[in-house]
Design a protein around this motif. Structure first.
Motif, PDB file in Angstrom:
ATOM      1  N   VAL A   1       0.843  -1.201   0.000  1.00  0.00           N
ATOM      2  CA  VAL A   1       0.000   0.000   0.000  1.00  0.00           C
ATOM      3  C   VAL A   1       0.874   1.245   0.000  1.00  0.00           C
ATOM      4  O   VAL A   1       1.719   1.437   0.876  1.00  0.00           O
ATOM      5  CB  VAL A   1      -0.942   0.017   1.219  1.00  0.00           C
ATOM      6  CG1 VAL A   1      -1.718   1.333   1.277  1.00  0.00           C
ATOM      7  CG2 VAL A   1      -1.908  -1.156   1.150  1.00  0.00           C
ATOM      8  N   THR A   2       0.689   2.063  -1.017  1.00  0.00           N
ATOM      9  CA  THR A   2       1.404   3.324  -1.143  1.00  0.00           C
ATOM     10  C   THR A   2       0.527   4.269  -1.955  1.00  0.00           C
ATOM     11  O   THR A   2      -0.484   3.855  -2.518  1.00  0.00           O
ATOM     12  CB  THR A   2       2.774   3.116  -1.814  1.00  0.00           C
ATOM     13  OG1 THR A   2       3.549   4.314  -1.719  1.00  0.00           O
ATOM     14  CG2 THR A   2       2.633   2.726  -3.278  1.00  0.00           C
ATOM     15  N   GLN A   3       0.899   5.534  -2.012  1.00  0.00           N
ATOM     16  CA  GLN A   3       0.134   6.512  -2.784  1.00  0.00           C
ATOM     17  C   GLN A   3       1.072   7.349  -3.636  1.00  0.00           C
ATOM     18  O   GLN A   3       2.044   7.904  -3.116  1.00  0.00           O
ATOM     19  CB  GLN A   3      -0.668   7.439  -1.860  1.00  0.00           C
ATOM     20  CG  GLN A   3      -1.790   6.750  -1.115  1.00  0.00           C
ATOM     21  CD  GLN A   3      -2.558   7.710  -0.217  1.00  0.00           C
ATOM     22  OE1 GLN A   3      -2.088   8.802   0.101  1.00  0.00           O
ATOM     23  NE2 GLN A   3      -3.747   7.316   0.192  1.00  0.00           N
ATOM     24  N   ARG A   4       0.770   7.396  -4.917  1.00  0.00           N
ATOM     25  CA  ARG A   4       1.442   8.334  -5.820  1.00  0.00           C
ATOM     26  C   ARG A   4       0.414   9.364  -6.230  1.00  0.00           C
ATOM     27  O   ARG A   4      -0.568   9.056  -6.898  1.00  0.00           O
ATOM     28  CB  ARG A   4       1.994   7.604  -7.050  1.00  0.00           C
ATOM     29  CG  ARG A   4       3.307   6.890  -6.785  1.00  0.00           C
ATOM     30  CD  ARG A   4       3.798   6.144  -8.004  1.00  0.00           C
ATOM     31  NE  ARG A   4       3.915   6.993  -9.169  1.00  0.00           N
ATOM     32  CZ  ARG A   4       4.161   6.525 -10.394  1.00  0.00           C
ATOM     33  NH1 ARG A   4       4.315   5.222 -10.576  1.00  0.00           N
ATOM     34  NH2 ARG A   4       4.273   7.355 -11.407  1.00  0.00           N
ATOM     35  N   THR A   5       0.652  10.590  -5.796  1.00  0.00           N
ATOM     36  CA  THR A   5      -0.376  11.623  -5.942  1.00  0.00           C
ATOM     37  C   THR A   5      -0.257  12.445  -7.216  1.00  0.00           C
ATOM     38  O   THR A   5      -1.174  13.177  -7.567  1.00  0.00           O
ATOM     39  CB  THR A   5      -0.352  12.567  -4.740  1.00  0.00           C
ATOM     40  OG1 THR A   5       0.945  13.175  -4.648  1.00  0.00           O
ATOM     41  CG2 THR A   5      -0.638  11.805  -3.449  1.00  0.00           C
ATOM     42  N   LYS A   6       0.899  12.344  -7.904  1.00  0.00           N
ATOM     43  CA  LYS A   6       1.085  13.094  -9.136  1.00  0.00           C
ATOM     44  C   LYS A   6       2.141  12.386  -9.975  1.00  0.00           C
ATOM     45  O   LYS A   6       2.897  11.550  -9.474  1.00  0.00           O
ATOM     46  CB  LYS A   6       1.510  14.534  -8.842  1.00  0.00           C
ATOM     47  CG  LYS A   6       2.772  14.662  -7.985  1.00  0.00           C
ATOM     48  CD  LYS A   6       3.045  16.104  -7.615  1.00  0.00           C
ATOM     49  CE  LYS A   6       4.283  16.224  -6.732  1.00  0.00           C
ATOM     50  NZ  LYS A   6       4.555  17.628  -6.330  1.00  0.00           N
ATOM     51  N   PRO A   7       2.207  12.683 -11.282  1.00  0.00           N
ATOM     52  CA  PRO A   7       3.131  11.952 -12.156  1.00  0.00           C
ATOM     53  C   PRO A   7       4.592  12.030 -11.724  1.00  0.00           C
ATOM     54  O   PRO A   7       5.349  11.089 -11.943  1.00  0.00           O
ATOM     55  CB  PRO A   7       2.929  12.623 -13.516  1.00  0.00           C
ATOM     56  CG  PRO A   7       1.554  13.188 -13.475  1.00  0.00           C
ATOM     57  CD  PRO A   7       1.354  13.624 -12.048  1.00  0.00           C
ATOM     58  N   SER A   8       4.994  13.133 -11.090  1.00  0.00           N
ATOM     59  CA  SER A   8       6.405  13.319 -10.754  1.00  0.00           C
ATOM     60  C   SER A   8       6.787  12.728  -9.406  1.00  0.00           C
ATOM     61  O   SER A   8       7.933  12.841  -8.984  1.00  0.00           O
ATOM     62  CB  SER A   8       6.751  14.810 -10.752  1.00  0.00           C
ATOM     63  OG  SER A   8       5.986  15.489  -9.778  1.00  0.00           O
ATOM     64  N   SER A   9       5.841  12.100  -8.712  1.00  0.00           N
ATOM     65  CA  SER A   9       6.127  11.631  -7.359  1.00  0.00           C
ATOM     66  C   SER A   9       6.333  10.127  -7.299  1.00  0.00           C
ATOM     67  O   SER A   9       5.773   9.369  -8.094  1.00  0.00           O
ATOM     68  CB  SER A   9       4.988  12.017  -6.408  1.00  0.00           C
ATOM     69  OG  SER A   9       3.822  11.277  -6.679  1.00  0.00           O
ATOM     70  N   VAL A  10       7.139   9.703  -6.333  1.00  0.00           N
ATOM     71  CA  VAL A  10       7.253   8.287  -6.016  1.00  0.00           C
ATOM     72  C   VAL A  10       6.150   7.936  -5.029  1.00  0.00           C
ATOM     73  O   VAL A  10       5.497   8.801  -4.464  1.00  0.00           O
ATOM     74  CB  VAL A  10       8.631   7.956  -5.401  1.00  0.00           C
ATOM     75  CG1 VAL A  10       9.743   8.251  -6.389  1.00  0.00           C
ATOM     76  CG2 VAL A  10       8.849   8.727  -4.102  1.00  0.00           C
ATOM     77  N   GLY A  11       5.945   6.651  -4.799  1.00  0.00           N
ATOM     78  CA  GLY A  11       4.941   6.235  -3.835  1.00  0.00           C
ATOM     79  C   GLY A  11       5.389   6.545  -2.418  1.00  0.00           C
ATOM     80  O   GLY A  11       6.558   6.395  -2.067  1.00  0.00           O
ATOM     81  N   SER A  12       4.455   6.964  -1.568  1.00  0.00           N
ATOM     82  CA  SER A  12       4.762   7.297  -0.178  1.00  0.00           C
ATOM     83  C   SER A  12       3.555   6.976   0.696  1.00  0.00           C
ATOM     84  O   SER A  12       2.412   6.991   0.228  1.00  0.00           O
ATOM     85  CB  SER A  12       5.119   8.775  -0.047  1.00  0.00           C
ATOM     86  OG  SER A  12       5.289   9.139   1.319  1.00  0.00           O
ATOM     87  N   VAL A  13       3.828   6.718   1.989  1.00  0.00           N
ATOM     88  CA  VAL A  13       2.753   6.464   2.949  1.00  0.00           C
ATOM     89  C   VAL A  13       2.442   7.686   3.797  1.00  0.00           C
ATOM     90  O   VAL A  13       1.605   7.615   4.707  1.00  0.00           O
ATOM     91  CB  VAL A  13       3.099   5.279   3.878  1.00  0.00           C
ATOM     92  CG1 VAL A  13       3.308   4.011   3.082  1.00  0.00           C
ATOM     93  CG2 VAL A  13       4.325   5.591   4.745  1.00  0.00           C
ATOM     94  N   ASN A  14       3.084   8.812   3.537  1.00  0.00           N
ATOM     95  CA  ASN A  14       2.927   9.977   4.412  1.00  0.00           C
ATOM     96  C   ASN A  14       1.477  10.402   4.595  1.00  0.00           C
ATOM     97  O   ASN A  14       1.099  10.905   5.653  1.00  0.00           O
ATOM     98  CB  ASN A  14       3.740  11.161   3.883  1.00  0.00           C
ATOM     99  CG  ASN A  14       5.225  11.025   4.185  1.00  0.00           C
ATOM    100  OD1 ASN A  14       5.629  10.280   5.064  1.00  0.00           O
ATOM    101  ND2 ASN A  14       6.049  11.750   3.433  1.00  0.00           N
ATOM    102  N   ASN A  15       0.654  10.208   3.580  1.00  0.00           N
ATOM    103  CA  ASN A  15      -0.725  10.669   3.646  1.00  0.00           C
ATOM    104  C   ASN A  15      -1.552   9.894   4.672  1.00  0.00           C
ATOM    105  O   ASN A  15      -2.566  10.389   5.157  1.00  0.00           O
ATOM    106  CB  ASN A  15      -1.389  10.560   2.275  1.00  0.00           C
ATOM    107  CG  ASN A  15      -2.404  11.650   2.026  1.00  0.00           C
ATOM    108  OD1 ASN A  15      -2.134  12.828   2.267  1.00  0.00           O
ATOM    109  ND2 ASN A  15      -3.590  11.281   1.553  1.00  0.00           N
ATOM    110  N   ILE A  16      -1.119   8.662   4.998  1.00  0.00           N
ATOM    111  CA  ILE A  16      -1.879   7.825   5.928  1.00  0.00           C
ATOM    112  C   ILE A  16      -1.081   7.500   7.190  1.00  0.00           C
ATOM    113  O   ILE A  16      -1.475   6.628   7.973  1.00  0.00           O
ATOM    114  CB  ILE A  16      -2.337   6.519   5.253  1.00  0.00           C
ATOM    115  CG1 ILE A  16      -1.135   5.710   4.742  1.00  0.00           C
ATOM    116  CG2 ILE A  16      -3.314   6.809   4.126  1.00  0.00           C
ATOM    117  CD1 ILE A  16      -1.484   4.309   4.266  1.00  0.00           C
TER     118      ILE A  16
END
Length: 272
Positions: free
Chosen positions: A163-178
């Motif tokens: 489980v990860t989130q990529r919020t825009k084309p230039s970003s890597v996946g991250s868990v910071n949002n959760i």
């Protein structure tokens, strides 16, 4: 090797994408990406399932704080460049999970004073922006850096399981949002890149256990969603918190849960 701090990894703010962001941590087939109206392949939406653990009431949490004898948090709020809002939609207008669902343990590597100074310094460049929600000082004091409701920049390229989130084309996946990020202040002999050090004080373990429990109660987070920076990191460069002892944390946690009547949040062994 030059000293690198735990937050100096591939940023989830504005990095270029490399191979780690395109492969899951299981090494198996990738989830199929959807196609946008412009014909571009979109990153898959990955979400944590409902934990099925209802949060405690405000009255129950207040009673727990009193029972555990916790002192007030010390306010050392970070500069606003070093944290942000939890994102409710991504660039493609798809809804995102945007509430705390996991708790991530870190260590500072540098001193408490230097850590706070870094977070309170404005950092206009995305690559320099970093923060935790809370520090645990060597004497067990809780030091507030970022409000729980905000997004701290505690992990760059990261995933909890797959489980990860990529919020825009230039970003890597991250868990910071959760994620809720909490960091133990390192001992003096841990302010380098060695693989271990003398460890954390009993006061730190006691306060950490209490704070983890309070966050679990506030947001309905089970103990199996307590993890470490090393475990979620996908840049293969983060190893904190070094010298962390679960066998010192667990008894403190279990005692706190029992005193507060919050045993329901202990759904299994906290681990990696």
């Amino acid at each position: 090797m030059p000293l690198r701090f735990p937050w100096q990894s591939v940023s989830d703010q504005h990095p270029s994408i490399n191979g780690h962001a395109d492969s899951n941590d299981e090494g198996g087939p990738q989830p199929k990406s959807k196609i946008s109206k412009q014909g571009l392949s979109l990153p898959p939406l990955m979400e944590l399932a409902d934990a099925g653990v209802p949060p405690a009431t405000k009255q129950e949490i207040a009673s727990c704080v009193k029972t555990l004898g916790l002192t007030e948090e010390e306010d050392q709020t970070a500069d606003t460049t070093n944290f942000g809002d939890r994102k409710v939609v991504d660039t493609w207008k798809r809804p995102l999970q945007a509430e705390p669902l996991i708790i991530v343990l870190h260590e500072t590597v540098i001193s408490e004073k230097a850590t706070v100074a870094f977070f309170q310094t404005p950092h206009p460049n995305d690559a320099d922006q970093a923060s935790y929600h809370m520090l645990i000082a060597r004497d067990g004091t809780r030091v507030r850096i970022v409000p729980d409701e905000k997004r701290a920049y505690g992990a760059g390229m990261s995933a909890f399981g797959d489980v990860t989130q990529r919020t825009k084309p230039s970003s890597v996946g991250s868990v910071n949002n959760i994620a809720l990020h909490i960091s133990l202040v390192s001992p003096e002999d841990g302010r380098d890149d060695r693989s271990g050090h003398s460890g954390y004080t009993q006061a730190q373990y006691r306060t950490l256990a209490a704070q983890v429990l309070l966050w679990q109660a506030k947001f309905g987070i089970p103990l199996t969603r307590l993890t470490t920076h090393e475990a979620i990191d996908r840049s293969h460069s983060r190893y904190d918190p070094r010298s962390f002892r679960w066998d010192r944390f667990d008894p403190e946690y279990q005692a706190s849960a029992r005193l507060c009547g919050f045993e329901r949040f202990d759904n299994g062994q906290a681990g990696l």
